[in-house]
Scaffold this active site. Structure first.
Site, mmCIF file in Angstrom:
data_model
loop_
_atom_site.group_PDB
_atom_site.id
_atom_site.type_symbol
_atom_site.label_atom_id
_atom_site.label_comp_id
_atom_site.label_asym_id
_atom_site.label_seq_id
_atom_site.Cartn_x
_atom_site.Cartn_y
_atom_site.Cartn_z
ATOM 1 N N GLN A 219 -37.098 -29.407 -17.471
ATOM 2 C CA GLN A 219 -35.972 -28.797 -18.185
ATOM 3 C C GLN A 219 -36.240 -27.295 -18.327
ATOM 4 O OE1 GLN A 219 -34.728 -31.391 -21.776
ATOM 5 N NE2 GLN A 219 -36.852 -31.941 -21.348
ATOM 6 N N HIS B 19 -32.307 -27.534 -15.407
ATOM 7 C CA HIS B 19 -31.535 -26.533 -16.147
ATOM 8 C C HIS B 19 -31.533 -25.164 -15.484
ATOM 9 C CE1 HIS B 19 -32.145 -29.075 -20.051
ATOM 10 N NE2 HIS B 19 -31.289 -29.610 -19.222
HETATM 11 C C1 BV8 Z 1 -23.878 -31.642 -20.205
HETATM 12 C C2 BV8 Z 1 -30.311 -23.249 -21.453
HETATM 13 C C3 BV8 Z 1 -21.937 -32.636 -19.331
HETATM 14 C C4 BV8 Z 1 -31.304 -22.934 -20.420
HETATM 15 C C5 BV8 Z 1 -30.398 -25.379 -22.572
HETATM 16 C C6 BV8 Z 1 -20.818 -31.440 -27.381
HETATM 17 C C7 BV8 Z 1 -20.232 -30.522 -26.494
HETATM 18 C C8 BV8 Z 1 -20.781 -30.249 -25.245
HETATM 19 C C9 BV8 Z 1 -21.936 -30.909 -24.847
HETATM 20 C C10 BV8 Z 1 -22.502 -31.811 -25.742
HETATM 21 C C11 BV8 Z 1 -21.970 -32.087 -26.981
HETATM 22 N N1 BV8 Z 1 -22.772 -33.011 -27.601
HETATM 23 C C12 BV8 Z 1 -23.797 -33.313 -26.797
HETATM 24 C C13 BV8 Z 1 -23.637 -32.616 -25.651
HETATM 25 C C14 BV8 Z 1 -24.503 -32.654 -24.512
HETATM 26 C C15 BV8 Z 1 -25.454 -31.470 -24.649
HETATM 27 C C16 BV8 Z 1 -26.571 -31.872 -25.577
HETATM 28 O O1 BV8 Z 1 -27.425 -32.656 -25.181
HETATM 29 N N2 BV8 Z 1 -26.590 -31.363 -26.829
HETATM 30 C C17 BV8 Z 1 -27.636 -31.813 -27.726
HETATM 31 C C18 BV8 Z 1 -28.345 -30.609 -28.341
HETATM 32 C C19 BV8 Z 1 -27.007 -32.728 -28.763
HETATM 33 N N3 BV8 Z 1 -25.946 -31.268 -23.299
HETATM 34 C C20 BV8 Z 1 -25.286 -30.435 -22.486
HETATM 35 O O2 BV8 Z 1 -24.359 -29.736 -22.833
HETATM 36 C C21 BV8 Z 1 -25.791 -30.441 -21.050
HETATM 37 N N4 BV8 Z 1 -24.650 -30.547 -20.169
HETATM 38 O O3 BV8 Z 1 -24.096 -32.579 -20.915
HETATM 39 O O4 BV8 Z 1 -22.814 -31.549 -19.327
HETATM 40 C C22 BV8 Z 1 -20.946 -32.351 -20.439
HETATM 41 C C23 BV8 Z 1 -20.060 -31.307 -20.273
HETATM 42 C C24 BV8 Z 1 -19.132 -31.073 -21.304
HETATM 43 C C25 BV8 Z 1 -19.111 -31.866 -22.463
HETATM 44 C C26 BV8 Z 1 -20.053 -32.896 -22.618
HETATM 45 C C27 BV8 Z 1 -20.973 -33.139 -21.610
HETATM 46 C C28 BV8 Z 1 -26.508 -29.136 -20.744
HETATM 47 C C29 BV8 Z 1 -27.877 -29.183 -21.386
HETATM 48 C C30 BV8 Z 1 -28.666 -27.932 -21.002
HETATM 49 C C31 BV8 Z 1 -28.581 -26.957 -22.149
HETATM 50 N N5 BV8 Z 1 -29.385 -25.776 -21.834
HETATM 51 N N6 BV8 Z 1 -30.913 -24.168 -22.433
HETATM 52 C C32 BV8 Z 1 -32.302 -21.994 -21.072
HETATM 53 O O5 BV8 Z 1 -31.892 -20.909 -21.486
HETATM 54 O O6 BV8 Z 1 -33.460 -22.412 -21.183
HETATM 55 S S1 BV8 Z 1 -31.032 -26.380 -23.798
HETATM 56 C C33 BV8 Z 1 -32.691 -26.100 -24.087
HETATM 57 O O7 BV8 Z 1 -33.175 -27.366 -24.615
HETATM 58 C C34 BV8 Z 1 -33.578 -25.831 -22.878
HETATM 59 O O8 BV8 Z 1 -32.906 -25.963 -21.645
HETATM 60 C C35 BV8 Z 1 -34.657 -26.903 -22.970
HETATM 61 O O9 BV8 Z 1 -35.107 -27.214 -21.728
HETATM 62 C C36 BV8 Z 1 -33.906 -28.007 -23.582
HETATM 63 C C37 BV8 Z 1 -34.760 -29.116 -24.180
HETATM 64 O O10 BV8 Z 1 -35.664 -28.550 -25.120
HETATM 65 P P1 BV8 Z 1 -37.233 -28.913 -24.930
HETATM 66 O O11 BV8 Z 1 -37.651 -28.494 -23.555
HETATM 67 O O12 BV8 Z 1 -37.472 -30.325 -25.315
HETATM 68 O O13 BV8 Z 1 -37.938 -27.928 -25.943
HETATM 69 P P2 BV8 Z 1 -37.998 -28.072 -27.532
HETATM 70 O O14 BV8 Z 1 -38.401 -26.756 -28.088
HETATM 71 O O15 BV8 Z 1 -36.758 -28.738 -28.044
HETATM 72 O O16 BV8 Z 1 -39.196 -29.123 -27.781
HETATM 73 C C38 BV8 Z 1 -40.520 -28.759 -27.429
HETATM 74 C C39 BV8 Z 1 -41.329 -30.039 -27.549
HETATM 75 O O17 BV8 Z 1 -42.658 -29.787 -27.108
HETATM 76 C C40 BV8 Z 1 -41.448 -30.550 -28.982
HETATM 77 O O18 BV8 Z 1 -41.301 -31.956 -28.988
HETATM 78 C C41 BV8 Z 1 -42.882 -30.164 -29.379
HETATM 79 O O19 BV8 Z 1 -43.450 -31.103 -30.282
HETATM 80 C C42 BV8 Z 1 -43.582 -30.245 -28.058
HETATM 81 N N7 BV8 Z 1 -44.767 -29.379 -27.929
HETATM 82 C C43 BV8 Z 1 -44.920 -28.117 -28.413
HETATM 83 N N8 BV8 Z 1 -46.116 -27.637 -28.014
HETATM 84 C C44 BV8 Z 1 -46.708 -28.608 -27.247
HETATM 85 C C45 BV8 Z 1 -45.853 -29.725 -27.200
HETATM 86 N N9 BV8 Z 1 -46.158 -30.842 -26.524
HETATM 87 C C46 BV8 Z 1 -47.346 -30.885 -25.876
HETATM 88 N N10 BV8 Z 1 -48.223 -29.847 -25.876
HETATM 89 C C47 BV8 Z 1 -47.939 -28.705 -26.541
HETATM 90 N N11 BV8 Z 1 -48.828 -27.691 -26.534
#
Ligand code: BV8
Ligand code: ZN
Length: 251
Positions: free
Chosen positions: A103, A121
């Site tokens: 991602q 992504h």
């Molecule tokens: C889609 C941009 C079809 C790129 C990102 C209402 C309206 C519209 C859409 C939606 C809606 N409701 C839901 C949706 C779907 C939506 C969604 O999922 N929303 C969620 C938040 C509810 N998804 C979308 O819109 C996707 N497209 O569905 O299209 C559609 C179309 C229209 C309408 C409906 C559906 C598009 C998703 C992509 C979004 N783009 N970013 C950029 O700039 O980077 S999101 C962002 O979050 C990043 O891309 C990232 O990759 C992604 C996930 O985050 P994580 O990678 O998990 O990172 P995070 O910080 O959250 O967590 C880190 C983790 O690591 C933690 O667990 C932590 O404990 C752990 N950690 C930390 N340090 C360590 C570790 N683990 C191990 N070792 C360590 N050292």
């Protein structure tokens, strides 16, 4: 002899696996110094995703969104892959067929030597014209005027924003690996963003042995076969070492 934090079961399955996939999120890049989205130092703490990672926000305020991506690009240019990325690149050589489904948009898996990387992504180092769709690689631009394509259209980072569809080919590849892998690792992702977050559960439904590596539990923790708590940069090298040793000793 116990081989550390991962079970004999997992080592055995990796040894006999034909195909393995690893879904990664921002957590695997955290130890390189790339801020995560939802953690303590998370990007979403200072910025709101609705304001930045969606197309309407970009049209409303392209300078703010470009400022955010330039800020993130500057950080990513300064950092290096960490032992977690390196371990996955090594794992590729220990399994007949291995893919990273990421991602992340930072390109660190490729810089660590992973050859099969599926970018769900997009990639922060690529740009795309919102007018003609032309992709523009490594744009050298540090101005206050916004970057434009030769056709006059505004350029945007070639990443997937909320509400946008994921790249078709990458998503198809991700589902293929998810549905045919013997072992599915989910590493450093908070498992909240769809459709990526559903891949580990889909892998389990298709019979994969699912292992989560994270410093905390996530919404999918109750469903995985093995949850190993800790940093990816520390744990993944241990996993690869245990597998390599087991293959050497033929057990
Ligand atoms: C889609 C941009 C079809 C790129 C990102 C209402 C309206 C519209 C859409 C939606 C809606 N409701 C839901 C949706 C779907 C939506 C969604 O999922 N929303 C969620 C938040 C509810 N998804 C979308 O819109 C996707 N497209 O569905 O299209 C559609 C179309 C229209 C309408 C409906 C559906 C598009 C998703 C992509 C979004 N783009 N970013 C950029 O700039 O980077 S999101 C962002 O979050 C990043 O891309 C990232 O990759 C992604 C996930 O985050 P994580 O990678 O998990 O990172 P995070 O910080 O959250 O967590 C880190 C983790 O690591 C933690 O667990 C932590 O404990 C752990 N950690 C930390 N340090 C360590 C570790 N683990 C191990 N070792 C360590 N050292
Ligand atoms: Zn153009």
């Amino acid at each position: 002899m116990p081989q550390g934090p991962f079970s004999e079961e997992l080592i055995g399955r990796l040894k006999s696996a034909q195909r393995v996939a690893a879904l990664t999120g921002a957590g695997i890049s955290a130890e390189s110094g790339v801020p995560t989205f939802r953690g303590q130092d998370g990007l979403w703490k200072r910025f709101r995703p609705e304001e930045l990672a969606n197309f309407d926000a970009f049209l409303r305020n392209p300078s703010l969104v470009w400022e955010w991506y330039q800020y993130r690009r500057r950080i990513i240019r300064e950092v290096r892959p960490n032992p977690g990325h390196a371990a996955l690149a090594q794992l590729e050589g220990l399994v007949p067929d291995f893919a990273v489904i990421t991602q992340n948009v930072d390109g660190l898996h490729q810089r660590a030597g992973s050859r099969k990387v599926i970018e769900l992504h997009g990639n922060i180092h690529r740009n795309r014209c919102i007018q003609c769709g032309k992709v523009v690689e490594d744009l050298e631009w540090e101005g206050d005027e916004l970057p434009h394509c030769r056709c006059g259209g505004l350029l945007r980072p070639d990443v997937v924003w909320f509400g946008e569809l994921l790249p078709e080919e990458a998503l198809a590849q991700a589902y293929l690996y998810t549905r045919t892998s013997d072992v599915f690792l989910t590493i450093g992702t908070s498992a909240v963003v769809q459709p990526a977050a559903s891949l580990p559960l889909e892998a389990k439904e298709y019979g994969a042995y699912v292992v989560e590596v994270n410093i905390e539990s996530t919404p999918i923790t109750p469903w995985v076969d093995e949850h190993v708590r800790g940093r990816a940069g520390e744990l993944l090298p241990k996993l690869v070492e245990a597998l390599a040793r087991s293959k050497r000793e033929g057990r």
